[in-house]
Design a protein around this motif. Structure first.
Motif, PDB file in Angstrom:
ATOM      1  N   GLU A 274       1.300   5.394   7.811  1.00 44.67           N
ATOM      2  CA  GLU A 274       0.014   4.691   7.777  1.00 44.67           C
ATOM      3  C   GLU A 274       0.206   3.196   7.502  1.00 44.67           C
ATOM      4  O   GLU A 274      -0.460   2.353   8.108  1.00 44.67           O
ATOM      5  CB  GLU A 274      -0.894   5.298   6.699  1.00 44.67           C
ATOM      6  CG  GLU A 274      -1.442   6.666   7.062  1.00 44.67           C
ATOM      7  CD  GLU A 274      -2.058   7.403   5.868  1.00 44.67           C
ATOM      8  OE1 GLU A 274      -2.748   8.418   6.098  1.00 44.67           O
ATOM      9  OE2 GLU A 274      -1.843   6.973   4.706  1.00 44.67           O
ATOM     10  N   ALA A 275       1.132   2.881   6.614  1.00 50.57           N
ATOM     11  CA  ALA A 275       1.378   1.473   6.273  1.00 50.57           C
ATOM     12  C   ALA A 275       1.907   0.706   7.475  1.00 50.57           C
ATOM     13  O   ALA A 275       1.462  -0.417   7.760  1.00 50.57           O
ATOM     14  CB  ALA A 275       2.377   1.377   5.120  1.00 50.57           C
TER      15      ALA A 275
ATOM     16  N   ALA B 135      -0.981   4.257  -1.986  1.00 51.56           N
ATOM     17  CA  ALA B 135      -2.296   4.254  -1.332  1.00 51.56           C
ATOM     18  C   ALA B 135      -2.196   4.716   0.131  1.00 51.56           C
ATOM     19  O   ALA B 135      -3.156   5.241   0.692  1.00 51.56           O
ATOM     20  CB  ALA B 135      -2.915   2.861  -1.399  1.00 51.56           C
ATOM     21  N   LYS B 136      -1.030   4.490   0.759  1.00 54.61           N
ATOM     22  CA  LYS B 136      -0.820   4.909   2.152  1.00 54.61           C
ATOM     23  C   LYS B 136       0.547   5.560   2.299  1.00 54.61           C
ATOM     24  O   LYS B 136       1.468   5.270   1.522  1.00 54.61           O
ATOM     25  CB  LYS B 136      -0.884   3.680   3.089  1.00 54.61           C
ATOM     26  CG  LYS B 136      -2.277   3.135   3.305  1.00 54.61           C
ATOM     27  CD  LYS B 136      -2.270   1.935   4.247  1.00 54.61           C
ATOM     28  CE  LYS B 136      -3.701   1.431   4.483  1.00 54.61           C
ATOM     29  NZ  LYS B 136      -3.728   0.149   5.209  1.00 54.61           N
ATOM     30  N   THR B 137       0.675   6.412   3.305  1.00 50.12           N
ATOM     31  CA  THR B 137       1.996   6.946   3.635  1.00 50.12           C
ATOM     32  C   THR B 137       2.783   5.854   4.352  1.00 50.12           C
ATOM     33  O   THR B 137       2.222   4.844   4.788  1.00 50.12           O
ATOM     34  CB  THR B 137       1.889   8.158   4.584  1.00 50.12           C
ATOM     35  OG1 THR B 137       1.324   7.716   5.845  1.00 50.12           O
ATOM     36  CG2 THR B 137       1.007   9.257   3.998  1.00 50.12           C
TER      37      THR B 137
ATOM     38  N   SER C 274      -0.725   0.207  10.153  1.00 48.50           N
ATOM     39  CA  SER C 274      -1.611  -0.891   9.760  1.00 48.50           C
ATOM     40  C   SER C 274      -0.932  -2.246  10.009  1.00 48.50           C
ATOM     41  O   SER C 274      -1.546  -3.172  10.535  1.00 48.50           O
ATOM     42  CB  SER C 274      -1.973  -0.745   8.277  1.00 48.50           C
ATOM     43  OG  SER C 274      -2.636  -1.894   7.815  1.00 48.50           O
TER      44      SER C 274
ATOM     45  N   ASP D 283       0.832  -1.220   0.000  1.00 51.09           N
ATOM     46  CA  ASP D 283       0.000   0.000   0.000  1.00 51.09           C
ATOM     47  C   ASP D 283       0.862   1.264   0.000  1.00 51.09           C
ATOM     48  O   ASP D 283       0.494   2.274  -0.604  1.00 51.09           O
ATOM     49  CB  ASP D 283      -0.925   0.011   1.227  1.00 51.09           C
ATOM     50  CG  ASP D 283      -2.069  -0.983   1.096  1.00 51.09           C
ATOM     51  OD1 ASP D 283      -2.367  -1.406  -0.042  1.00 51.09           O
ATOM     52  OD2 ASP D 283      -2.661  -1.350   2.134  1.00 51.09           O
ATOM     53  N   ALA D 284       2.003   1.213   0.679  1.00 51.47           N
ATOM     54  CA  ALA D 284       2.918   2.368   0.675  1.00 51.47           C
ATOM     55  C   ALA D 284       3.607   2.480  -0.685  1.00 51.47           C
ATOM     56  O   ALA D 284       3.752   3.576  -1.242  1.00 51.47           O
ATOM     57  CB  ALA D 284       3.953   2.220   1.787  1.00 51.47           C
TER      58      ALA D 284
END
Length: 574
Positions: free
Chosen positions: A499-500, A494-496, A503, A489-490
């Motif tokens: 955030e990754a 999709a994510k910083t 998660s 996702d990073a």
């Protein structure tokens, strides 16, 4: 490559075609004559004595059909195609050595652990599962096995002290659970010829104010990546870095294989940080996992981990070929050998053989490489006393669900393929070194100039800073699969990075909470800690003389440091 490193499999199959009916010393002598020759740390008399031991120990199991499995790498292909038929010819035990994908090996292992059905009689699986095997108690303790049920089939010449990886396969209870079969490190790779080019050296010094050399820290790696990216060498535009970014399972081991520790995540400690390891998982004094997130004293989403992901993203975008973003591990692997990349932080030494093939743009006409391996540089959070990289250790594992007689026959084969008779030859084929005696063998002194620093590294004191995943990880198969999804996702945007990793640590803790609730791992399973903020856990760590989780360093671009490669190698030899 010396001629005897190569195998005439067809000749061996014809010689051994008689199979079990004629198993014995004649077959052993044929094997030693055709395959081993002088490539062994044992003299011929000692080789024959070791073969005689195998012949005698195998008699009760002659005629059995035994199945073992490993992942597909050159070392295991050699075992499957050459050593398994030889063992069958010599002992009369019929060995089928299957080669499947690494993920498939873990899946079969999990299925056998969960069902109790004997799928394979032995597995070569990564020592990364040591925490899993110890906590679930589904694998035989080899320490107990060799002293008891397996005593009559344990080679008196096994010499465990000669293996360089047994500390990775030993659990906190002090017992050995897996026997190393092959191992390889993740090292820094660079174009030695480009780094020693006078114009490159002068231009780099003029731009950055220090010497072009092997980067000791990430700050210098970044400068070198910037310097080479877009530079024209031999009429071609080159790049300063190589990596891969596709959201794919292979992205997971790109990070679980110690990327965070290189940045400075976790605590000091070898082979792994304690109480917080390089996955950011913290354990208590009883080795019970207590958390992964900073909120529970872990470090998976701490400043060092986030910095490691951010650097990965920045470098991939700025300094790697544009297509690298969409590549998997397998697709990116051969790229540095094509001659357009100046350096790579993260190169598995298992691929050394494919980097030294004649005719490659990175190999000189005389067969010597234009590149070298060196120790990996470390990030701004890294402190002396931490591990610095990853070492893969594929290791023989006997599950308790395998009947004793089948486990004994499989154990004989496992010891055969790692025996002193066989190990030097096998190591020349696969270059996955497991024994100190093999590493020091004169044949490797002779071959070292063509292996780009691999032998020098394995003979160096730096080697101990490279280690596999440790015992803090309570269930490797369940937790490892979470990484590629979060970091993917990073990588995709999709994510910083923060955030990754938030998660990822949260998902890891969900698995640990389920394990705690189920109680399946007893008093060595997870016991989750209460939650506090980063300042609380950092103060608690410092008070106890530990590091993790560290506070954010405001200026993460530290003073760059490089070292001359030849001087580095000389310092090892002293």
């Amino acid at each position: 490559m010396r001629r005897q490193f190569l195998t005439s499999t067809t000749a061996l199959v014809l010689l051994w075609g008689a199979g079990q009916a004629y198993a014995g010393m004649d077959e052993a002598k044929t094997f030693l004559d055709t395959e081993i020759k002088d490539l062994s740390t044992l003299d011929r008399g000692a080789q024959e004595a070791e073969m005689q031991w195998f012949i005698d120990a195998a008699k009760p199991f002659a005629g059995m059909d035994i199945k073992v499995v490993s992942e597909t790498i050159d070392t295991h292909s050699y075992e499957s195609k050459v050593l398994a038929p030889a063992f069958t010819a010599i002992t009369g035990i019929k060995i089928t050595h299957d080669l499947i994908g690494e993920g498939d090996v873990v899946e079969k292992l999990q299925t056998q652990m969960q069902s109790g059905e004997n799928i394979y009689d032995a597995y070569v699986n990564d020592s990364d599962l040591i925490g899993t095997h110890w906590r679930y108690q589904q694998a035989r303790s080899l320490t107990d096995w060799m002293a008891n049920e397996g005593k009559d089939v344990t080679n008196p010449n096994l010499d465990l002290a000669d293996f360089i990886g047994t500390k990775f396969t030993t659990a906190p209870d002090g017992k050995l659970y897996q026997l190393p079969d092959q191992q390889f490190a993740n090292l820094y790779w660079f174009r030695y010829d480009w780094f020693n080019d006078e114009k490159n050296k002068a231009d780099f010094k003029a731009k950055y104010g220090y010497d072009l050399g092997v980067p000791v820290n990430w700050s210098a790696y970044e400068d070198i990546a910037e310097f080479f990216t877009g530079r024209e060498i031999d009429g071609k535009k080159v790049y300063g870095h190589m990596d891969y970014g596709k959201k794919d399972p292979s992205l997971g081991w790109r990070f679980t294989d110690a990327w965070l520790s290189m940045a400075g995540n976790g605590d000091k400690g070898l082979p792994n940080g304690l109480p917080v390891d390089e996955w950011g998982i913290k354990v208590n004094e009883k080795s019970q996992p207590v958390g992964s997130c900073v909120a529970r004293g872990g470090d998976t989403n701490g400043p060092a981990a986030v910095y490691s992901i951010q650097k990965y993203l920045d470098w991939l975008k700025a300094y790697a070929p544009p297509e690298a973003q969409g590549m998997t591990f397998g697709e990116s692997g051969p790229v540095p050998s094509q001659g357009m990349v100046a350096q790579q932080m993260f190169t598995y030494t298992a691929f050394t053989a494919s980097f030294v093939k004649e005719g490659l743009p990175v190999v000189n006409a005389d067969g010597t490489p234009k590149w070298r391996f060196a120790p990996s540089p470390h990030g701004v959070y890294w402190k002396d006393g931490m591990k610095l990289g990853y070492q893969d250790v594929g290791s023989w594992t006997l599950l308790k669900s395998t009947p004793d007689d089948r486990a004994k026959a499989a154990w004989l084969y496992a010891q055969f393929v790692v025996s002193k008779t066989v190990d030097v030859k096998k190591s020349h084929v696969g270059l996955t070194l497991i024994r100190e005696s093999t590493i020091q063998d004169k044949s490797f002194t002779e071959r070292a100039p063509k292996l780009g620093g691999l032998i020098e590294f394995y003979r160096s004191p730096a080697r101990v800073q490279w280690s596999p995943t440790g015992t803090n990880v309570p269930d490797y198969p369940k937790l490892a699969q979470l990484w590629w999804q979060a970091i993917g996702d990073a990588s995709s945007g999709a994510k910083t990075a923060q955030e990754a990793m938030d998660s990822l640590c949260s998902e890891q803790e969900k698995v640990m909470e389920r394990l705690e609730k189920a109680g399946i791992q007893g008093d060595i399973g997870p016991k989750m800690a209460e939650e506090h903020d980063l300042a609380y856990w950092n103060a608690d760590a410092v008070k106890k003389g530990n590091l993790a989780p560290q506070l954010k360093i405001e200026n993460e671009k530290e003073k760059p440091i490089t070292i001359n490669y030849d001087e580095l190698v000389k310092s090892w030899q002293k």
